[in-house]
Motif scaffolding. Structure first.
Motif, PDB file in Angstrom:
ATOM      1  N   ASP A 171      -7.087   5.835  -1.102  1.00  0.00           N
ATOM      2  CA  ASP A 171      -6.230   4.840  -0.459  1.00  0.00           C
ATOM      3  C   ASP A 171      -7.141   3.714   0.021  1.00  0.00           C
ATOM      4  O   ASP A 171      -7.783   3.819   1.064  1.00  0.00           O
ATOM      5  CB  ASP A 171      -5.467   5.479   0.710  1.00  0.00           C
ATOM      6  CG  ASP A 171      -4.665   4.434   1.495  1.00  0.00           C
ATOM      7  OD1 ASP A 171      -4.672   3.252   1.105  1.00  0.00           O
ATOM      8  OD2 ASP A 171      -4.050   4.819   2.511  1.00  0.00           O
ATOM      9  N   ASP A 222      -4.139  -3.209  -1.431  1.00  0.00           N
ATOM     10  CA  ASP A 222      -3.183  -4.273  -1.133  1.00  0.00           C
ATOM     11  C   ASP A 222      -3.795  -5.604  -1.512  1.00  0.00           C
ATOM     12  O   ASP A 222      -4.931  -5.900  -1.127  1.00  0.00           O
ATOM     13  CB  ASP A 222      -2.868  -4.291   0.375  1.00  0.00           C
ATOM     14  CG  ASP A 222      -1.636  -3.486   0.713  1.00  0.00           C
ATOM     15  OD1 ASP A 222      -0.707  -3.445  -0.111  1.00  0.00           O
ATOM     16  OD2 ASP A 222      -1.593  -2.902   1.805  1.00  0.00           O
ATOM     17  N   GLY A 239       0.810  -1.212   0.000  1.00  0.00           N
ATOM     18  CA  GLY A 239       0.000   0.000   0.000  1.00  0.00           C
ATOM     19  C   GLY A 239       0.847   1.268   0.000  1.00  0.00           C
ATOM     20  O   GLY A 239       0.482   2.267  -0.618  1.00  0.00           O
ATOM     21  N   GLN A 240       1.978   1.225   0.711  1.00  0.00           N
ATOM     22  CA  GLN A 240       2.837   2.412   0.739  1.00  0.00           C
ATOM     23  C   GLN A 240       3.293   2.793  -0.671  1.00  0.00           C
ATOM     24  O   GLN A 240       3.179   3.941  -1.093  1.00  0.00           O
ATOM     25  CB  GLN A 240       4.061   2.136   1.634  1.00  0.00           C
ATOM     26  CG  GLN A 240       5.115   3.229   1.599  1.00  0.00           C
ATOM     27  CD  GLN A 240       4.646   4.513   2.272  1.00  0.00           C
ATOM     28  OE1 GLN A 240       4.562   4.590   3.476  1.00  0.00           O
ATOM     29  NE2 GLN A 240       4.349   5.534   1.477  1.00  0.00           N
ATOM     30  N   HIS A 252      -1.990  -8.205  -0.527  1.00  0.00           N
ATOM     31  CA  HIS A 252      -1.554  -9.026   0.629  1.00  0.00           C
ATOM     32  C   HIS A 252      -2.422  -8.798   1.864  1.00  0.00           C
ATOM     33  O   HIS A 252      -2.182  -9.441   2.889  1.00  0.00           O
ATOM     34  CB  HIS A 252      -0.060  -8.845   0.926  1.00  0.00           C
ATOM     35  CG  HIS A 252       0.398  -7.456   1.235  1.00  0.00           C
ATOM     36  ND1 HIS A 252       1.589  -6.946   0.751  1.00  0.00           N
ATOM     37  CD2 HIS A 252      -0.140  -6.451   1.954  1.00  0.00           C
ATOM     38  CE1 HIS A 252       1.757  -5.709   1.187  1.00  0.00           C
ATOM     39  NE2 HIS A 252       0.731  -5.393   1.922  1.00  0.00           N
TER      40      HIS A 252
HETATM   41  C1  LIG Z   1      -5.206   2.606   4.865  1.00  0.00           C
HETATM   42  C2  LIG Z   1      -3.812   2.089   4.637  1.00  0.00           C
HETATM   43  N1  LIG Z   1      -3.061   2.612   3.648  1.00  0.00           N
HETATM   44  C3  LIG Z   1      -1.821   2.171   3.406  1.00  0.00           C
HETATM   45  C4  LIG Z   1      -1.244   1.181   4.156  1.00  0.00           C
HETATM   46  C5  LIG Z   1       0.145   0.735   3.873  1.00  0.00           C
HETATM   47  O1  LIG Z   1       0.113  -0.526   3.288  1.00  0.00           O
HETATM   48  P1  LIG Z   1       1.398  -1.479   3.242  1.00  0.00           P
HETATM   49  O2  LIG Z   1       1.686  -1.831   4.655  1.00  0.00           O
HETATM   50  O3  LIG Z   1       0.961  -2.621   2.427  1.00  0.00           O
HETATM   51  O4  LIG Z   1       2.506  -0.696   2.606  1.00  0.00           O
HETATM   52  C6  LIG Z   1      -1.990   0.602   5.195  1.00  0.00           C
HETATM   53  C7  LIG Z   1      -1.412  -0.462   6.043  1.00  0.00           C
HETATM   54  O5  LIG Z   1      -2.049  -0.996   6.928  1.00  0.00           O
HETATM   55  C8  LIG Z   1      -3.313   1.064   5.434  1.00  0.00           C
HETATM   56  O6  LIG Z   1      -4.062   0.535   6.419  1.00  0.00           O
END
Ligand SMILES: Cc1ncc(COP(=O)(O)O)c(C=O)c1O
Length: 467
Positions: free
Chosen positions: A259, A286, A138-139, A288
């Motif tokens: 997001d 995501d 997600g990042q 995963h």
């Molecule tokens: C709303 C949200 N955005 C982004 C992320 C980041 O995702 P990742 O940990 O897969 O990089 C998260 C992680 O929990 C999340 O809850």
């Protein structure tokens, strides 16, 4: 031992590990000092037998050093499991060992990625011509989407950010809900936009309020603007009203990013709890997490392929790149250069689950979350702080003195007791300045029996911590 024997033995070990999930404690039990003693040593100066290396490595790691994240009683953070087809496909990805940056050297994995991307776009009901990228999580999905947004809003002002950078460019305004996930401002930091954001009010469950977005955008018209909302608040699970937010953003000429790391998959349900999701400009999610694909895989999807490509593409004489409009080179859409064929497990997951299977995982996890809330709320001195609209539950354990500090202390003590007990695992968070236990049901293997056993363990822990 030759390679085939080593792989066979390793597969047997992995199968045994998976079969044991749910039998022992969920929490890691190994002492960090013992782990270091087992794994550390002087830098190896010469070769060793590979089978002995794997034996020692896995023996040390599996001796209480792992969290049973793929068990049905792990509810920490937001962590999915791995549906069997995706896990098996992931093994093949490693065995094939393809560098999937370009089409030409690995046509089959590139085609799998094309198809998997199209399936994801279709499952989520997003514009069919959207572009996509399979990234690490997600990042990076947020970072890739914001890079496309940065290109788009600056190109509209006649600024070429890829060529000229940001020095001297019109300042890009980043407007986010008060409940934005930290990975969004972090993405802005990485992109040179800075993490200074303009906040938009959220409702009691943490969902962004469209009227307040309207107020913020109307108050200071003019700057190139990117608005970030979310599908799935990391604490409450709240889903922002994306369609309404998109309409507001577009009236003000702004880009709307969603997001959806956690909650975008809810769009596979009928009816979708995310009406108007397709009206946004970019989305991240995501695989995963809720698609239950092994780590790591996030996905960026973009309504504006030209802006997405402009933000990511790269060319070099030694690369074998496809002519425009022919095959799809992942390097044109991804921030990575060399990369693993991480779309393959997504392809396998979707092929094995189908639309109904994905929607069923979402619905089942949400039902488990509601059951958790009901079982825990029935106990005196336990409060559920969120409206359970997705797979997340926030629980607060009240102290007899009625003071917030007492509630905080008891809640943290109950979390620690549950983690020590090992029947299940979950973490804590803070919601509206109050300490909470945070339950996330994201694994497809979780059963009603897991929920009942876990709720019983939580209540046992609560009774052991004086109120
Ligand atoms: C709303 C949200 N955005 C982004 C992320 C980041 O995702 P990742 O940990 O897969 O990089 C998260 C992680 O929990 C999340 O809850």
């Amino acid at each position: 031992m030759d390679e085939s024997e080593l792989l066979r033995a390793t597969a047997e070990r992995a199968i045994a590990y998976r079969a044991g999930l749910g039998r022992g404690p969920v929490n890691p039990t190994a002492d960090p000092a013992a782990l270091r003693a087992a794994l550390d040593g002087p830098t190896p100066q010469g070769p060793s037998d590979p089978a002995a290396v794997i034996d020692a490595l896995a023996g040390a790691v599996e001796d209480g050093g792992l969290m049973a994240m793929d068990s049905g009683r792990f509810f920490g953070f937001v962590i999915g499991g791995a549906v069997p087809a995706s896990l098996a496909a992931d093994w093949l990805v490693t065995a094939w060992d393809q560098n999937t940056g370009l089409f030409a050297p690995s046509p089959a994995t590139a085609v799998v990625e094309e198809v998997a991307g199209r399936w994801v776009v279709d499952l989520l009901g997003l514009p069919p011509a959207s572009s996509f990228a399979f990234v690490t999580g997600g990042q990076m999905a947020n970072t890739t989407a914001l890079a496309a947004a940065r290109h788009h809003v600056l190109a509209a002002r006649g600024w070429d950010v890829e060529l000229d950078g940001l020095a001297g460019a019109p300042r890009v305004r980043l407007v986010v809900g008060e409940e934005v996930h930290v990975s969004v401002p972090r993405a802005a930091r990485l992109l040179g936009l800075g993490s200074r954001t303009v906040p938009v009010a959220v409702d009691a469950n943490g969902a962004m309020v469209p009227a307040d977005l309207e107020r913020v955008l109307a108050e200071h018209p003019g700057p190139p603007t990117v608005v970030c909302c979310q599908a799935g608040n990391v604490n409450t699970g709240a889903l922002d009203p994306v369609g309404e937010l998109a309409d507001v953003a577009h009236r003000h000429d702004a880009w709307l990013h969603v997001d959806g790391a956690i909650g975008l998959w809810a769009a596979t349900c009928d009816p979708s709890p995310l009406p108007g999701l397709d009206r946004a400009d970019s989305w991240s999610t995501d695989a995963h997490k809720w698609l239950n694909v092994p780590y790591d895989c996030g996905i960026t999807i973009c309504r504006h392929p030209d802006s997405h490509r402009a933000a990511m593409t790269v060319a070099a004489a030694y690369l074998v790149q496809a002519a425009p409009g022919t095959d799809r080179d992942p390097v044109d859409w991804n921030p990575e250069f060399s990369r693993r064929a991480r779309a393959v497990p997504v392809y396998a997951a979707i092929a094995s689950l189908g639309r109904s299977g994905v929607a069923e995982i979402v619905a089942r996890c949400n039902a488990h979350a509601r059951r958790f809330a009901d079982l825990l709320a029935a106990e005196p001195g336990v409060a559920i702080l969120n409206e359970v609209v997705l797979n997340q539950v926030l629980v607060r354990f009240l102290a007899a003195d009625g003071h917030e500090a007492g509630h905080d202390a008891r809640t943290r003590a109950v979390i620690a007791a549950v983690q020590r007990d090992g029947t299940c695992w979950l973490g804590g968070s803070t919601w509206r300045d109050q300490a909470v236990m945070r339950i996330s049901v994201s694994n497809y293997v979780t059963t009603e029996a897991d929920v009942e056993a876990s709720a019983a363990a939580i209540l046992r822990a609560a009774r052991s911590v004086p109120g």
